[in-house]
Design a protein around this motif. Structure first.
Motif, PDB file in Angstrom:
ATOM      1  N   PHE A 294      32.972  23.022  27.649  1.00  0.00           N
ATOM      2  CA  PHE A 294      33.123  22.180  28.836  1.00  0.00           C
ATOM      3  C   PHE A 294      34.269  22.718  29.700  1.00  0.00           C
ATOM      4  CE2 PHE A 294      33.664  18.704  31.575  1.00  0.00           C
ATOM      5  CZ  PHE A 294      32.653  17.795  31.416  1.00  0.00           C
ATOM      6  N   ASP A 295      35.371  23.051  29.027  1.00  0.00           N
ATOM      7  CA  ASP A 295      36.516  23.669  29.710  1.00  0.00           C
ATOM      8  C   ASP A 295      36.075  24.847  30.574  1.00  0.00           C
ATOM      9  OD1 ASP A 295      38.512  22.097  28.739  1.00  0.00           O
ATOM     10  OD2 ASP A 295      39.368  23.595  27.380  1.00  0.00           O
ATOM     11  N   ALA A 296      35.259  25.690  29.953  1.00  0.00           N
ATOM     12  CA  ALA A 296      34.843  26.909  30.639  1.00  0.00           C
ATOM     13  C   ALA A 296      34.036  26.567  31.885  1.00  0.00           C
ATOM     14  CB  ALA A 296      34.025  27.789  29.691  1.00  0.00           C
ATOM     15  N   GLU A 297      33.210  25.524  31.778  1.00  0.00           N
ATOM     16  CA  GLU A 297      32.410  25.130  32.932  1.00  0.00           C
ATOM     17  C   GLU A 297      33.247  24.407  33.975  1.00  0.00           C
ATOM     18  OE1 GLU A 297      29.490  25.975  33.656  1.00  0.00           O
ATOM     19  OE2 GLU A 297      28.539  26.627  31.798  1.00  0.00           O
TER      20      GLU A 297
ATOM     21  N   ALA B  80      46.813  42.937  28.694  1.00  0.00           N
ATOM     22  CA  ALA B  80      45.355  42.773  28.767  1.00  0.00           C
ATOM     23  C   ALA B  80      44.929  41.353  29.108  1.00  0.00           C
ATOM     24  CB  ALA B  80      44.740  43.179  27.430  1.00  0.00           C
ATOM     25  N   LEU B  81      45.716  40.402  28.674  1.00  0.00           N
ATOM     26  CA  LEU B  81      45.269  39.013  28.803  1.00  0.00           C
ATOM     27  C   LEU B  81      45.422  38.479  30.217  1.00  0.00           C
ATOM     28  CD1 LEU B  81      44.357  36.338  27.432  1.00  0.00           C
ATOM     29  CD2 LEU B  81      46.773  35.864  27.043  1.00  0.00           C
ATOM     30  N   CYS B  82      44.362  37.836  30.705  1.00  0.00           N
ATOM     31  CA  CYS B  82      44.461  37.031  31.911  1.00  0.00           C
ATOM     32  C   CYS B  82      43.730  35.736  31.577  1.00  0.00           C
ATOM     33  CB  CYS B  82      43.796  37.739  33.090  1.00  0.00           C
ATOM     34  SG  CYS B  82      43.574  36.639  34.500  1.00  0.00           S
ATOM     35  N   PRO B  83      44.447  34.618  31.557  1.00  0.00           N
ATOM     36  CA  PRO B  83      43.813  33.379  31.094  1.00  0.00           C
ATOM     37  C   PRO B  83      42.608  32.978  31.940  1.00  0.00           C
ATOM     38  CG  PRO B  83      46.064  32.971  31.884  1.00  0.00           C
ATOM     39  CD  PRO B  83      45.870  34.446  31.849  1.00  0.00           C
ATOM     40  N   LYS B  84      42.678  33.274  33.224  1.00  0.00           N
ATOM     41  CA  LYS B  84      41.547  32.927  34.090  1.00  0.00           C
ATOM     42  C   LYS B  84      40.314  33.744  33.683  1.00  0.00           C
ATOM     43  CE  LYS B  84      39.923  33.641  38.790  1.00  0.00           C
ATOM     44  NZ  LYS B  84      40.260  33.962  40.180  1.00  0.00           N
ATOM     45  N   LYS B  85      40.549  35.025  33.495  1.00  0.00           N
ATOM     46  CA  LYS B  85      39.448  35.905  33.111  1.00  0.00           C
ATOM     47  C   LYS B  85      38.887  35.481  31.748  1.00  0.00           C
ATOM     48  CE  LYS B  85      38.451  40.771  32.237  1.00  0.00           C
ATOM     49  NZ  LYS B  85      38.139  40.582  30.805  1.00  0.00           N
ATOM     50  N   LEU B  86      39.794  35.122  30.859  1.00  0.00           N
ATOM     51  CA  LEU B  86      39.369  34.699  29.519  1.00  0.00           C
ATOM     52  C   LEU B  86      38.378  33.546  29.612  1.00  0.00           C
ATOM     53  CD1 LEU B  86      39.936  34.638  26.327  1.00  0.00           C
ATOM     54  CD2 LEU B  86      41.458  32.761  26.900  1.00  0.00           C
ATOM     55  N   ILE B  87      38.756  32.525  30.375  1.00  0.00           N
ATOM     56  CA  ILE B  87      37.904  31.341  30.466  1.00  0.00           C
ATOM     57  C   ILE B  87      36.593  31.707  31.162  1.00  0.00           C
ATOM     58  CG2 ILE B  87      37.738  29.007  31.433  1.00  0.00           C
ATOM     59  CD1 ILE B  87      39.636  29.291  29.015  1.00  0.00           C
ATOM     60  N   GLN B  88      36.691  32.527  32.186  1.00  0.00           N
ATOM     61  CA  GLN B  88      35.480  32.931  32.889  1.00  0.00           C
ATOM     62  C   GLN B  88      34.579  33.794  31.997  1.00  0.00           C
ATOM     63  OE1 GLN B  88      34.135  31.988  35.859  1.00  0.00           O
ATOM     64  NE2 GLN B  88      35.724  30.440  35.640  1.00  0.00           N
ATOM     65  N   ASP B  89      35.192  34.611  31.174  1.00  0.00           N
ATOM     66  CA  ASP B  89      34.392  35.436  30.266  1.00  0.00           C
ATOM     67  C   ASP B  89      33.684  34.573  29.227  1.00  0.00           C
ATOM     68  OD1 ASP B  89      35.069  37.695  31.623  1.00  0.00           O
ATOM     69  OD2 ASP B  89      36.691  38.294  30.267  1.00  0.00           O
ATOM     70  N   ILE B  90      34.381  33.527  28.794  1.00  0.00           N
ATOM     71  CA  ILE B  90      33.742  32.606  27.842  1.00  0.00           C
ATOM     72  C   ILE B  90      32.571  31.916  28.541  1.00  0.00           C
ATOM     73  CG2 ILE B  90      34.070  30.458  26.547  1.00  0.00           C
ATOM     74  CD1 ILE B  90      36.947  31.417  25.962  1.00  0.00           C
TER      75      ILE B  90
ATOM     76  N   CYS C  82      52.615  30.368  25.207  1.00  0.00           N
ATOM     77  CA  CYS C  82      53.727  29.698  25.906  1.00  0.00           C
ATOM     78  C   CYS C  82      53.272  28.428  26.615  1.00  0.00           C
ATOM     79  CB  CYS C  82      54.394  30.651  26.894  1.00  0.00           C
ATOM     80  SG  CYS C  82      53.486  30.848  28.438  1.00  0.00           S
ATOM     81  N   ARG C  83      51.963  28.255  26.728  1.00  0.00           N
ATOM     82  CA  ARG C  83      51.372  27.037  27.287  1.00  0.00           C
ATOM     83  C   ARG C  83      51.561  26.914  28.797  1.00  0.00           C
ATOM     84  NH1 ARG C  83      51.058  21.672  28.110  1.00  0.00           N
ATOM     85  NH2 ARG C  83      49.337  20.692  27.018  1.00  0.00           N
ATOM     86  N   SER C  84      52.014  27.968  29.420  1.00  0.00           N
ATOM     87  CA  SER C  84      52.229  27.897  30.852  1.00  0.00           C
ATOM     88  C   SER C  84      50.892  27.718  31.565  1.00  0.00           C
ATOM     89  CB  SER C  84      52.923  29.171  31.322  1.00  0.00           C
ATOM     90  OG  SER C  84      53.525  28.968  32.553  1.00  0.00           O
ATOM     91  N   CYS C  85      49.878  28.410  31.096  1.00  0.00           N
ATOM     92  CA  CYS C  85      48.554  28.297  31.726  1.00  0.00           C
ATOM     93  C   CYS C  85      48.057  26.865  31.650  1.00  0.00           C
ATOM     94  CB  CYS C  85      47.562  29.236  31.045  1.00  0.00           C
ATOM     95  SG  CYS C  85      47.513  29.137  29.257  1.00  0.00           S
TER      96      CYS C  85
ATOM     97  N   PRO D  62      45.071  22.569  36.810  1.00  0.00           N
ATOM     98  CA  PRO D  62      44.837  21.249  37.390  1.00  0.00           C
ATOM     99  C   PRO D  62      43.757  20.468  36.651  1.00  0.00           C
ATOM    100  CG  PRO D  62      44.735  22.984  39.063  1.00  0.00           C
ATOM    101  CD  PRO D  62      44.727  23.656  37.740  1.00  0.00           C
ATOM    102  N   VAL D  63      42.884  21.177  35.942  1.00  0.00           N
ATOM    103  CA  VAL D  63      41.790  20.461  35.287  1.00  0.00           C
ATOM    104  C   VAL D  63      41.927  20.451  33.764  1.00  0.00           C
ATOM    105  CG1 VAL D  63      40.263  20.920  37.219  1.00  0.00           C
ATOM    106  CG2 VAL D  63      40.209  22.431  35.255  1.00  0.00           C
ATOM    107  N   PHE D  64      43.098  20.770  33.273  1.00  0.00           N
ATOM    108  CA  PHE D  64      43.409  20.645  31.849  1.00  0.00           C
ATOM    109  C   PHE D  64      42.527  21.502  30.942  1.00  0.00           C
ATOM    110  CE2 PHE D  64      45.299  17.034  33.852  1.00  0.00           C
ATOM    111  CZ  PHE D  64      46.483  16.840  33.165  1.00  0.00           C
ATOM    112  N   VAL D  65      42.277  22.710  31.369  1.00  0.00           N
ATOM    113  CA  VAL D  65      41.604  23.660  30.498  1.00  0.00           C
ATOM    114  C   VAL D  65      42.589  24.047  29.395  1.00  0.00           C
ATOM    115  CG1 VAL D  65      40.698  26.013  30.364  1.00  0.00           C
ATOM    116  CG2 VAL D  65      40.045  24.527  32.263  1.00  0.00           C
ATOM    117  N   GLU D  66      42.072  24.180  28.175  1.00  0.00           N
ATOM    118  CA  GLU D  66      42.957  24.490  27.040  1.00  0.00           C
ATOM    119  C   GLU D  66      42.750  25.935  26.603  1.00  0.00           C
ATOM    120  OE1 GLU D  66      41.914  21.489  24.198  1.00  0.00           O
ATOM    121  OE2 GLU D  66      42.700  19.894  25.472  1.00  0.00           O
TER     122      GLU D  66
END
Lengths: 679, 255, 328
Positions: free
Chosen positions: A276-279, A299-309, A366-369, A374-378
């Motif tokens: 659901f987070d990913a969507e 390598a890590l980009c949290p936005k890319k990670l969620i989008q890749d999922i 670090c939980r910064s992401c 704004p939408v509480f993606v984990e």
């Protein structure tokens, strides 16, 4: 004459709209149903209950835009679009009620203030918001935004709907001049430009009206198939956000001897909420702008990670769903299953394909992401789940992690110093050990760093001196203390973590420990938020809190404040994970005697030192060094002392200062050391 | 390919060594691990098995708690294990230990026997050679690379001041040196599976091993004097360097 | 039971190794005590000169197995020769230096002749007519005294542990041993030998490591450590700080996240001694530290410490070691 307007002026056969609306809604609900089916391939997670708390969260974060407004430009932009649109949707519903359900609402002041002025202003706000969005996305082009055709279509669609709406209003006003027209200022202005009434205006109005309706209904149908799906998913995601303590990772059931796999390797092994987070992710990229791994070119980009999922979900879910659907019907199943293409998709794994192992190990947790989303993606728990898979199922991880695991296993500390030496630092200080005398007001928990690391032993020593000076009846577990398990858990080694926790809980229960004070935010977080999962219910207090209490109550008296320029670094596990921001600053104010210098990133925007999530034990081979970046941020305040309240931060920033060759000019100190020098 | 790995359980490298009241080594509270060199051997056996197929059997001698280390090897991926647990076997008598191991290894055919070249506790490095002698097998010590093919092993081994590549026909005993590999960390899956794997517990009598009288007698254990805070050498750089060189040579005897 | 004391006198490049000299000189007293002969056993090819030198260190007799078949050391042929010598001569004591060769050879020989063996000894005394050996166990964290109750008593003794005792030179009779190596002992064949005389030893196996940390100030300065390392036959290591700074390759990092080493001597130059570094080298037998910061943690574990500028001390130390090497 009562101000009023005729609904569906100049329009014949408007009821057709309802037919089209039904068609649009079919698309709309089908689209969301499709997404719903996608999430359902995920694993169960119970997030029911706490309805009021959840509704409050939606009110504050969806309607109030609390997190969105943390950034000015995008905040105002989105706020304007959101509220503009919401008001106009309400207006549209009122029109429907008036026209076809016999309500008499569009009269008098309500008509003037809300339906005319209100809606005009809302529309204008929405247009301004959309224009801001277009400028931002296509002119300013901040790095965190990636452009897809869908982005452009969504913006153009909304803009055209808004503009045609205003033109329609202008055409209507031009043709039906009324004294109160000025209450619709935008329409009135347009009407002015259109000049005196003319038949072509009515024709244009009719054509445009149907076009406007077609676009609006098309918009409704388009929502679930585009980024616009976030209109409903984001508030729902805010509703279903985890209400567990922020610092508690989910306990993994290790008792199941039949389990073939632990953690997450394939997208369907995530919980439905993860999917659901990913969507729900809107690709806004705030996570990326606050991610130390990304900002240090890793390598890590949290936005890319969620989008890749999400991408993986959208490839795999239809195949898995059709396989099960066909499976029920029987025969066709074999044909479908034997199709190689289908098989290869159905057996896809996430790790190594959509998500690289490098990404997984780069996170400092670090939980910064998560804090900025704004939408509480984990994001963090997903990375930990993938680490769990790599460690527990595949046993594949950076070589240095193995050393740390072995050390924790054999000697109960990541450094691997013999466990029998754990209390050595305290012997000369006359600290009592629980095994000899367990009658104590508080249990002081120095943690592995306090017990073994030479630099942090000085912090533990300062703590002991402060506790002694305040006359606190305290003791330590001594050689019976083991690593709290934070690093093990966050490196994905849940098995080792649970082993350590069980031993510690048993030891502390044996001594009837009630209250624990520790100077390590990692120990603090784990003991406080995660030990209860294992029956370890203790009152856990961080040393910044406890020392402030001692100072406030007068048990400790500050005699000679340090009087130097001090900047304070918020540790992730103290700040973002446990919201302890005030106590260290207040304490520092007292002990330092000067105003604390704030770095550009502070409080919940603080920048990780690089050691969290078990990264303390791993090599940092790629990109810039995070601790150097943070050191530079600290140095920008021109401090004499960089103050921390975490042993890892102290090490990382101390190393950073050494690296800069500034260790003699600028001191890295723990808050307890500063206080110990001041009392 | 049938591979046996001889494994010894040792004290953790960081263990604090204490003596009991009657002057024996006190093992109370000490963490026990697989002798790291034997762990290299386990890892190598697993890698060879992954490449060539077959079975890896762990063989050990020692008290009941050695089961833990044996289970760890099984968790890493070994197939089954034999542990000879018998108070009659003196761990300090390498000939007795080798005799017991020999009996186990003679009870079924093995193509290759691996072990660490030395154990970190007693640092004796005797058992593999004695075992090879008892089984009349060729031995190659301190392997840093092992390749199997055509009924023989090609082993790269550390020799003094050199690296040698030697060929040895199988069956043979090869001992591991650091650098041979990086042992894997058992996965939780492996740990779960290990609980179900066969671990045969035997005594020397079960095997019919003749132990004979112990050939070595330990007279005394003692602790070395506590590490001194160290000598600080003073003086001009040239003088302190000279003094350091002298001390390293004459006192510490390390250069 | 034999009374003769045999010394496995290892030969390197045609010369007696120093440890062989040490053992011969100390074996003399043991042989006198037991009323036996001191016999040097030399195995290899071209051992004649070394054999001739044994009398000088107190040997009564030399048994020389000189054969082209023994040119390169392989366990079994050597074991066959030495086993045969023991079987034929029934010595009471058989000692060797604790070299890589003897550590490989002696256990196999001991099993062959059913003898007890004590390896890696740091001391040997005569107590009540028996030889008592001292050896470190648990990486030197404990010591043990051991007596061997077989005949022969076999032991390997660390180089430099006993030193060279003063003995009167004798005329030693050199007896050639007929070398017959059974086919069965030729199972292992050496295909290739890569000598690394010019190269420094591997970090993890090195007996001496010279290591540099942040105090080295830059990669170019490591040359002074390399020079010292080369006169010592040592490896060159680095601390995490130096590796992080990009001065040295990670392969040379000593510490928690690098290599764990336990050399006989660890010379730490400009290393503060952070816990993560100590985790990798704390088991070194002797630690020497050179650091200008008197508070550096490394001094808490160092056996020898010099608080001074390493850029002055290290080159001086290199010169001093060079002198010592030339003297010996």
């Amino acid at each position: 004459m009562i101000p009023h307007r005729e609904v569906y002026w100049n329009i014949e056969g408007h009821l057709l709209i309802y037919l089209f609306l039904v068609i649009a809604l079919i698309f709309f609900f089908y689209g969301y149903y499709r997404l719903y089916k996608y999430w359902r391939i995920g694993q169960p997670r119970d997030l029911s209950g706490h309805a009021w708390e959840r509704i409050k969260s939606v009110l504050v974060n969806a309607f109030g835009h609390a997190r969105v407004l943390r950034e000015t430009y995008p905040g105002i932009m989105h706020f304007a679009i959101f509220w503009g649109f919401l008001v106009m949707v309400v207006g549209t519903i009122i029109v429907m009620l008036e026209a076809d359900l016999g309500f008499k609402l569009i009269y008098g002041n309500f008509y003037l203030y809300f339906m005319s002025l209100g809606l005009d202003m809302a529309g204008l706000a929405a247009i301004i918001g959309i224009v801001m969005a277009i400028i931002r996305r296509y002119v300013l082009r901040p790095g965190r935004l990636d452009n897809k055709p869908d982005d452009a279509w969504s913006l153009i669609l909304i803009l055209v709907i808004l503009i045609t709406g205003f033109v329609l209003e202008g055409l209507r006003i031009a043709a039906t001049r009324q004294p109160w027209d000025v209450w619709s200022p935008v329409g009135w202005l347009i009407a002015g430009w259109l000049g005196p009434a003319a038949p072509w205006q009515e024709t244009l109005h009719r054509v445009l009206w149907w076009a406007h309706m077609a676009l609006a209904l098309g918009f409704i149908a388009y929502i679930p198939f585009s980024k616009l799906s976030h209109i409903f998913l984001s508030p729902l995601n805010q509703y279903y956000r985890s209400l567990e303590p922020k610092g508690a990772l989910i306990k993994l059931d290790l008792e199941n001897e039949e389990a073939e796999s632990f953690g997450v390797a394939a997208v369907e092994q995530f919980t439905w909420k993860d999917l659901f987070d990913a969507e729900a992710c809107t690709r806004c990229g705030r996570c990326r702008d606050n991610c130390p791994a990304h900002l240090s070119q890793k390598a890590l980009c949290p936005k890319k990670l969620i989008q890749d999922i999400k991408g993986e979900l959208e490839i795999k879910a239809p195949v898995l769903l059709s396989a099960t659907a066909v499976g029920v019907e029987g025969q066709a199943a074999e044909a479908a299953a034997s199709s190689e293409a289908v098989q290869s998709i159905a057996s896809r794994v996430l790790i190594g394909e959509a998500v690289s192992e490098e990404e997984i190990w780069t996170c400092t947790t670090c939980r910064s992401c998560m804090e900025q989303c704004p939408v509480f993606v984990e994001q963090v728990p997903k990375l930990v789940e993938m680490r769990r898979y790599l460690v527990l199922t595949e046993s594949r991880f950076p070589a240095e992690a193995q050393t740390a695991f072995r050390n924790m296993e054999n000697n109960g500390n990541p450094w691997g110093v013999g466990w029998a030496n754990r209390a050595d630092w305290a012997t000369e200080l006359g600290v009592k050990v629980a095994a000899e005398d367990s009658d104590m007001e508080i249990l002081y928990w120095p943690g592995c760093a306090g017990a073994f690391d030479d630099r942090n032993r000085r912090v533990a020593t300062a703590m002991v001196k402060l506790l002694q000076a305040a006359g606190v009846n305290f003791g330590i577990l001594g050689t019976e203390e083991k690593c709290c398990g934070d690093s093990a858990r966050r490196l994905g080694n849940e098995y080792l973590f649970q082993m350590l926790v069980e031993e510690n809980v048993e030891t502390m229960k044996g001594y009837n420990v009630k209250k624990i004070v520790t100077q390590c935010p990692h120990c603090y977080n784990t003991l406080k938020n995660e030990y209860p999962q294992f029956g370890g219910d203790f009152e856990v207090v961080h040393h910044t809190q406890y020392l402030l209490e001692l100072v406030s109550s007068g048990r400790l008296k500050v005699q000679k404040p340090l009087g130097k320029r001090i900047t304070y670094h918020d540790s992730c596990y103290l700040g973002r994970y446990n919201d302890i921001y005030r106590e260290p600053r207040q304490l520092l104010q007292a002990a330092g005697g000067t105003q604390v210098l704030e770095m550009e990133r502070h409080h919940n925007r603080s920048f990780c030192c690089g050691a969290g999530g078990g990264r303390m034990w791993l090599e940092e081979r790629e990109g810039q060094r995070i601790n150097i970046m943070r050191t530079e941020q600290a140095l920008a305040t021109n401090p004499e002392v960089v103050c921390t309240a975490c042993p890892f931060c102290l090490t990382m920033l101390g190393d950073g200062l050494k690296d800069k060759g500034l260790e003699e000019q600028v001191a890295a100190m723990d808050i307890a050391e500063i206080l110990a020098g001041a009392v | 390919m049938q591979i046996a790995v001889c494994l010894k359980q040792t004290f953790d490298t960081e263990a604090k060594i204490k003596l009991t009241g009657d002057g024996q080594i006190d093992s109370a509270g000490v963490n026990l691990i697989i002798n790291p060199y034997d762990e290299f051997a386990v890892e190598e056996a697993l890698r060879l098995k992954e490449k060539l197929g077959g079975e890896v059997v762990v063989v050990s001698v020692g008290p009941a708690q050695v089961q833990e280390s044996v289970r760890q090897a099984l968790a890493m991926g070994a197939d089954r294990a034999v542990l000879v647990s018998d108070p009659a076997v003196a761990p300090s008598d390498h000939s007795q230990v080798a005799a017991v191991l020999a009996k186990v290894l003679q009870s079924e055919p093995f193509d290759l026997i691996l072990s660490g070249w030395v154990a970190i506790d007693d640092n004796a490095a005797q058992v593999p050679a004695r075992l090879a002698e008892k089984l009349n097998l060729p031995q190659v010590n301190m392997a840093v690379k092992i390749e199997i093919g055509g009924g023989k092993a090609t082993v790269t081994r550390e020799a003094e001041g050199a690296t040698e590549i030697v060929e040895v026909p199988l069956p043979a005993i090869i001992t591991a040196q650091k650098g041979l590999n990086e042992p894997r960390y058992p996965s939780l899956k492996g740990i779960m599976q290990a609980k179900k794997k066969e671990l045969k517990l035997l005594t020397a009598a079960d095997l019919g091993a003749e132990l004979g009288a112990s050939q070595v007698k330990i007279l005394q254990y003692s602790l070395p004097p506590a590490r001194q805070a160290g000598k600080k050498i003073e003086g001009e750089p040239v003088d302190s360097a000279r003094e350091l060189a002298r001390l390293l040579r004459e006192e510490a005897k390390v250069i | 039971m034999g009374k003769d004391v045999f010394i496995f006198a290892e030969v390197k490049a045609g010369q007696l190794r120093k440890v062989a000299v040490e053992l011969l000189s100390h074996g003399r007293a043991v042989a006198d005590q037991f009323g036996g002969q001191l016999v040097a056993v030399l195995v290899g090819q071209g051992v004649g000169a070394a054999a001739a030198a044994c009398g000088q260190y107190g040997a009564d007799k030399v048994l020389a197995a000189d054969s082209s078949e023994l040119a390169t050391y392989i366990t079994e042929p050597y074991a066959a020769v030495v086993g045969q010598i023991i079987a034929e001569n029934q010595p009471g004591v058989f000692l060797a230096g604790n070299t890589m060769l003897a550590r490989d050879l002696f256990p196999r020989v001991a099993e062959r002749v059913k003898a007890g063996l004590v390896t890696d000894c740091t001391g040997m005394t005569l107590e009540g007519g028996n030889l008592v050996f001292t050896r470190p166990i648990y990486a030197g964290k404990a010591l043990t005294k051991v007596q061997v109750e077989s005949s022969p008593v076999m032991a390997t003794i660390r180089p430099n542990a006993l030193g060279v005792a003063e003995v009167a030179a004798r005329q030693a009779e050199v007896v050639q041993v007929a070398v017959t190596i059974p086919a069965e002992a030729k199972r292992v064949a050496i295909k290739e030998v890569q000598r690394r005389e010019s190269k420094r030893p591997e970090l993890t196996e090195a007996e001496i490591i010279v290591s540099g940390g942040r105090g080295m100030k830059g990669p170019e300065n490591y040359v002074i450590l390399e020079e010292l390392a080369d006169v010592l036959g040592a490896a060159v290591g680095a601390s995490r700080a130096a590796v992080d700074a990009g001065w040295r390759d990670h392969a040379f990092q000593v510490g928690q996240t690098g290599k764990t080493v336990s050399p006989n001597l660890y010379i730490a130059c400009g290393i503060s001694g952070a816990i993560q570094h100590l985790a990798g080298m704390g088991s070194s037998k002797v630690i020497a530290a050179i650091n200008k910061d008197p508070e550096a943690n490394i001094f808490n574990v160092a056996d020898y410490g010099i608080v001074d500028d390493l850029f002055k001390v290290v080159p001086a130390l290199t010169q001093e070691v060079k002198k010592l090497v030339q003297e010996s």
